[in-house]
Design a protein around this motif. Structure first.
Motif, PDB file in Angstrom:
ATOM      1  N   GLN A 153       0.842  -1.213   0.000  1.00 14.51           N
ATOM      2  CA  GLN A 153       0.000   0.000   0.000  1.00 14.51           C
ATOM      3  C   GLN A 153       0.875   1.260   0.000  1.00 14.51           C
ATOM      4  OE1 GLN A 153      -2.356  -1.037   3.573  1.00 14.51           O
ATOM      5  NE2 GLN A 153      -4.162  -0.485   2.393  1.00 14.51           N
ATOM      6  N   ALA A 154       1.916   1.233   0.816  1.00 14.26           N
ATOM      7  CA  ALA A 154       2.824   2.385   0.906  1.00 14.26           C
ATOM      8  C   ALA A 154       3.533   2.618  -0.420  1.00 14.26           C
ATOM      9  CB  ALA A 154       3.835   2.176   2.028  1.00 14.26           C
ATOM     10  N   LEU A 155       4.046   1.543  -1.031  1.00 14.12           N
ATOM     11  CA  LEU A 155       4.732   1.683  -2.326  1.00 14.12           C
ATOM     12  C   LEU A 155       3.812   2.290  -3.377  1.00 14.12           C
ATOM     13  CD1 LEU A 155       6.772  -1.623  -2.833  1.00 14.12           C
ATOM     14  CD2 LEU A 155       7.669   0.654  -2.401  1.00 14.12           C
ATOM     15  N   LYS A 156       2.613   1.730  -3.479  1.00 14.17           N
ATOM     16  CA  LYS A 156       1.671   2.236  -4.486  1.00 14.17           C
ATOM     17  C   LYS A 156       1.354   3.714  -4.242  1.00 14.17           C
ATOM     18  CE  LYS A 156      -0.909  -1.855  -5.909  1.00 14.17           C
ATOM     19  NZ  LYS A 156      -2.221  -2.501  -5.877  1.00 14.17           N
ATOM     20  N   GLY A 157       1.179   4.072  -2.978  1.00 14.07           N
ATOM     21  CA  GLY A 157       0.890   5.465  -2.636  1.00 14.07           C
ATOM     22  C   GLY A 157       2.032   6.394  -3.025  1.00 14.07           C
ATOM     23  N   ILE A 158       3.244   5.995  -2.669  1.00 15.86           N
ATOM     24  CA  ILE A 158       4.428   6.828  -2.967  1.00 15.86           C
ATOM     25  C   ILE A 158       4.615   6.970  -4.478  1.00 15.86           C
ATOM     26  CG2 ILE A 158       6.956   6.950  -2.787  1.00 15.86           C
ATOM     27  CD1 ILE A 158       6.661   5.307  -0.137  1.00 15.86           C
ATOM     28  N   LYS A 167      -0.991   6.099   7.672  1.00 10.87           N
ATOM     29  CA  LYS A 167      -0.824   5.787   9.096  1.00 10.87           C
ATOM     30  C   LYS A 167      -1.147   4.307   9.308  1.00 10.87           C
ATOM     31  CE  LYS A 167      -0.204  10.162  10.564  1.00 10.87           C
ATOM     32  NZ  LYS A 167       0.552  10.625   9.440  1.00 10.87           N
ATOM     33  N   GLY A 168      -0.120   3.469   9.255  1.00 15.57           N
ATOM     34  CA  GLY A 168      -0.332   2.041   9.468  1.00 15.57           C
ATOM     35  C   GLY A 168       0.252   1.586  10.791  1.00 15.57           C
ATOM     36  N   ASP A 169       0.180   0.290  11.045  1.00 15.06           N
ATOM     37  CA  ASP A 169       0.791  -0.266  12.261  1.00 15.06           C
ATOM     38  C   ASP A 169       2.294  -0.454  12.084  1.00 15.06           C
ATOM     39  OD1 ASP A 169      -1.621  -0.379  13.565  1.00 15.06           O
ATOM     40  OD2 ASP A 169      -2.038  -2.448  12.975  1.00 15.06           O
ATOM     41  N   PHE A 170       2.729  -0.604  10.830  1.00 17.63           N
ATOM     42  CA  PHE A 170       4.142  -0.873  10.556  1.00 17.63           C
ATOM     43  C   PHE A 170       4.850   0.316   9.911  1.00 17.63           C
ATOM     44  CE2 PHE A 170       1.827  -4.880  10.471  1.00 17.63           C
ATOM     45  CZ  PHE A 170       2.577  -5.670  11.321  1.00 17.63           C
ATOM     46  N   TYR A 171       4.121   1.087   9.096  1.00 20.00           N
ATOM     47  CA  TYR A 171       4.735   2.188   8.351  1.00 20.00           C
ATOM     48  C   TYR A 171       3.900   3.456   8.461  1.00 20.00           C
ATOM     49  CZ  TYR A 171       7.055  -1.884   6.373  1.00 20.00           C
ATOM     50  OH  TYR A 171       7.736  -3.058   6.229  1.00 20.00           O
ATOM     51  N   ARG A 172       4.606   4.592   8.508  1.00 18.54           N
ATOM     52  CA  ARG A 172       3.934   5.892   8.565  1.00 18.54           C
ATOM     53  C   ARG A 172       4.610   6.870   7.612  1.00 18.54           C
ATOM     54  NH1 ARG A 172       1.036   7.072  13.775  1.00 18.54           N
ATOM     55  NH2 ARG A 172       0.243   5.015  14.240  1.00 18.54           N
ATOM     56  N   PHE A 173       3.796   7.623   6.896  1.00 16.39           N
ATOM     57  CA  PHE A 173       4.304   8.656   5.993  1.00 16.39           C
ATOM     58  C   PHE A 173       3.524   9.944   6.217  1.00 16.39           C
ATOM     59  CE2 PHE A 173       5.637   4.747   4.060  1.00 16.39           C
ATOM     60  CZ  PHE A 173       6.884   5.046   3.535  1.00 16.39           C
ATOM     61  N   ASN A 174       4.223  11.053   6.169  1.00 19.44           N
ATOM     62  CA  ASN A 174       3.603  12.367   6.379  1.00 19.44           C
ATOM     63  C   ASN A 174       3.913  13.283   5.205  1.00 19.44           C
ATOM     64  OD1 ASN A 174       2.747  11.772   9.178  1.00 19.44           O
ATOM     65  ND2 ASN A 174       4.946  11.640   9.508  1.00 19.44           N
TER      66      ASN A 174
END
Length: 367
Positions: A153-158, A167-174
């Motif tokens: 999910q993070a990769l696709k978002g970035i 805001k996940g349990d393992f990864y966070r991006f601001n």
């Protein structure tokens, strides 16, 4: 038209990159396969010419189970891309040691350098000793897949958004913006493996491709139907790749003799150790089934149950079995070989054209 793009839904072919020593079987049998860059660049060119679309590099951080040496997957994939012009290379990525921001940046850069020919295979982790050695926490089975889910999910978002916040349990991006973004749109292809319920659920919601262990067409059909039903409910599309160790010879007897020889020379200790590790990883899944839950000793001689797909025989037999795999929903065959360069060449000359012929015959019947 080139033989590997005769029609849009043609079954695709990938091969395991031997960037890890010991080849693709846990056996002391002679393997004219080498883990060096020189050998692998020659192999990549051979595979590209033979009609293979993808190469999949392996990720291992420590020695074990017959793999004494290992080249790192991302940098090795880049070296193979430099040697080729059409082949897509999939770099294996392990959440835990890798952070999605680093992967997103690395892969976006390689995508520009290679003109859109890099993809990734997200490996959730089966080798507990590796995580322990690196001081990384070894999460429970389903937690590993939950982390992979957030990772993807993070990769696709970035890769697709500016000011990405997560805001996940393992990864966070601001408000993170990656620039430049990858050449491939919407983003480089994301592959993922596994056979457990958690792996299938993950593929049915976020992955572009799902790799499953070798199996019979009947067993694969049940798995694929489950994934595609779930994917449809999620309004998601996922394509399916299956692992297969290929032994193509002029006669069936020759092919079967090679298989018997591989198993006869199996590195017993390493096979048992590998079996214990992967079964421990799979048994921890709530349903007690992981990738290797039903694997026999013979199956485990080839990582990922490649013998079970039964692409062992004459070119005609193998081509027919590949088309049968396609009929149950397989889009890609991920191949391993004993003597890679010479056998990939043989496969391209003798097996692939037969597959394309059979596909066209089937297409004509449907039309």
């Amino acid at each position: 038209m080139s033989q590997n793009h005769s029609h849009d839904d043609a079954v695709k072919f990938a091969y395991w990159v031997p960037n890890v020593s010991g080849g693709l079987v846990v056996s002391t049998i002679e393997q004219r396969t080498d883990w060096s860059l020189e050998y692998n660049q020659k192999l990549a060119l051979t595979a590209e010419k033979a009609g293979f679309e993808y190469a999949l590099s392996q990720i291992r951080f420590t020695a074990g189970y017959g793999a004494e040496y290992q080249h790192e997957s991302v940098s090795f994939s880049q070296a193979l891309l430099h040697a080729t012009t059409k082949l897509k290379v999939l770099a294996a990525i392990l959440p835990g040691p890798w952070h999605p921001a680093v992967v997103a940046k690395q892969i976006a850069t390689i995508d520009h350098i290679s003109n859109g020919r890099i993809g990734i295979n997200v490996v959730s982790g089966w080798f507990k000793g590796e995580f322990t050695a690196l001081g990384e926490p070894w999460l429970e089975h389903d937690e590993r897949y939950r982390r992979s889910h957030e990772f993807i999910q993070a990769l696709k978002g970035i890769w697709t958004q500016d000011n990405f916040t997560f805001k996940g349990d393992f990864y966070r991006f601001n408000n993170y913006t990656l620039s430049p973004k990858p050449v491939q749109k919407p983003h480089p292809e994301i592959f993922q493996g596994g056979s457990s319920r958690a792996a299938r659920d993950n593929a049915a919601s976020v992955s572009d491709w799902y790799f499953t262990n070798g199996n019979t067409p009947e067993n694969l059909k049940a798995q694929i139907d489950d994934i595609q039903t779930k994917a449809a409910k999620n309004n998601h599309k996922v394509r399916i790749g299956v692992n297969a160790f290929v032994i193509a010879r002029d006669t069936e007897e020759e092919a079967k003799a090679v298989l018997a020889d591989i198993i006869k020379h199996a590195h017993v200790e390493a096979v048992h150790a590998f079996g214990d590790a992967v079964k421990q990883a799979g048994k921890a899944s709530p349903e007690g089934e992981g990738n290797w839950a039903k694997s026999s000793f013979e199956d485990l001689v080839q990582y990922n149950d490649g013998f079970r797909t039964n692409l062992i025989g004459t070119p005609q037999q193998i081509a027919e079995r590949i088309v049968e795999l396609k009929s149950v929903g397989v889009d890609l065959v991920l191949t391993g070989f004993l003597h890679f360069i010479e056998e990939v060449e043989y496969f391209g000359k003798r097996v692939l054209p037969l597959v394309r012929e059979l596909e066209l015959k089937q297409q004509a019947k449907v039309a």
